[in-house]
Design a protein around this motif. Sequence first.
Motif, PDB file in Angstrom:
ATOM      1  N   ASN A 116       0.872  -1.169   0.000  1.00 17.46           N
ATOM      2  CA  ASN A 116       0.000   0.000   0.000  1.00 17.46           C
ATOM      3  C   ASN A 116       0.907   1.216   0.000  1.00 17.46           C
ATOM      4  O   ASN A 116       2.133   1.081  -0.083  1.00 17.46           O
ATOM      5  N   GLU A 117       0.353   2.395   0.081  1.00 17.21           N
ATOM      6  CA  GLU A 117       1.173   3.607  -0.046  1.00 17.21           C
ATOM      7  C   GLU A 117       2.203   3.760   1.063  1.00 17.21           C
ATOM      8  O   GLU A 117       3.205   4.456   0.894  1.00 17.21           O
ATOM      9  N   ASP A 118       1.979   3.092   2.198  1.00 15.13           N
ATOM     10  CA  ASP A 118       2.909   3.206   3.323  1.00 15.13           C
ATOM     11  C   ASP A 118       3.874   2.026   3.417  1.00 15.13           C
ATOM     12  O   ASP A 118       4.680   1.954   4.366  1.00 15.13           O
ATOM     13  N   SER A 119       3.810   1.107   2.475  1.00 16.12           N
ATOM     14  CA  SER A 119       4.723  -0.038   2.484  1.00 16.12           C
ATOM     15  C   SER A 119       6.161   0.440   2.427  1.00 16.12           C
ATOM     16  O   SER A 119       6.494   1.393   1.710  1.00 16.12           O
ATOM     17  N   GLN A 120       7.020  -0.244   3.188  1.00 16.03           N
ATOM     18  CA  GLN A 120       8.428   0.119   3.231  1.00 16.03           C
ATOM     19  C   GLN A 120       9.195  -0.600   2.111  1.00 16.03           C
ATOM     20  O   GLN A 120       9.044  -1.807   1.906  1.00 16.03           O
ATOM     21  N   ILE A 121       9.997   0.167   1.390  1.00 15.48           N
ATOM     22  CA  ILE A 121      10.862  -0.399   0.347  1.00 15.48           C
ATOM     23  C   ILE A 121      12.294  -0.335   0.857  1.00 15.48           C
ATOM     24  O   ILE A 121      12.770   0.728   1.268  1.00 15.48           O
TER      25      ILE A 121
END
Length: 243
Positions: A116-121
């Motif tokens: 989602n938009e807050d997923s950590q890469i």
Amino acid sequence: MKKILCLLLCCASLISLAACEKFDDNYGKSSAVKEPIATADKTENQIKIPEIKSDDSVMPTYFDISLYDEENYADIYLGEDFEYKITYVGSAITVPSSYKEMTKEGWTLLSSEEYNEDSQILAGKSITVEFVNEYDKKITAVFYNNKKSSTALKKCPIVKFIIKENIIDANAEYGQFFVNGVNNVSAITDIIERLGSPSHFYCVSENKYYLDWFISESDRRSGITIYVDTAEDHIDSIEFSYY
């Protein structure tokens, strides 16, 4: 006395003959005759082996095949001053882009269990996602974390877009695109006319190829890749990136 003199003369003659005979330095050695050692022809080193070129039989129809090596690469690039001019289903697309720019153009991230938009890469890693617009048309985007630590997806740049299918149909998942003069109905000759000869090409199967246009030699990730069907003279899909 005469007998003694004759005997001395005979001895002197024998000594003289023995002194003229060559000493046999091969005594006790094999008497087999040695074969001469074969030497390379001097002209052999002067022969120039021609540089291996592509042996593809299809692509010469479209561009000068002699520019390509055995792996189908050529020193042809779009250049550092190259600029993308992209429109997709009515939206202006830039690359590199951002989450904010996509939402501003009316695109919504298709969240899933994976992201989602807050997923950590993680640093140096990427995530491939799907965006959808109000007309249910999709585009695939690749977010890349160029930082030294983990960063939220929405804060990472979008370095690549993929239009997976080229189908002009109201019910199709993907829609109309214009990428630097190339569009859904462009023939292969039209693509070459707009973008020039590719930097690289690869035969996927009998009639399926993809053509790469790299922006520069230093980074072959950045550029345009177009998948084509040579039998149908048709674009199957298109990708464009800038890292």
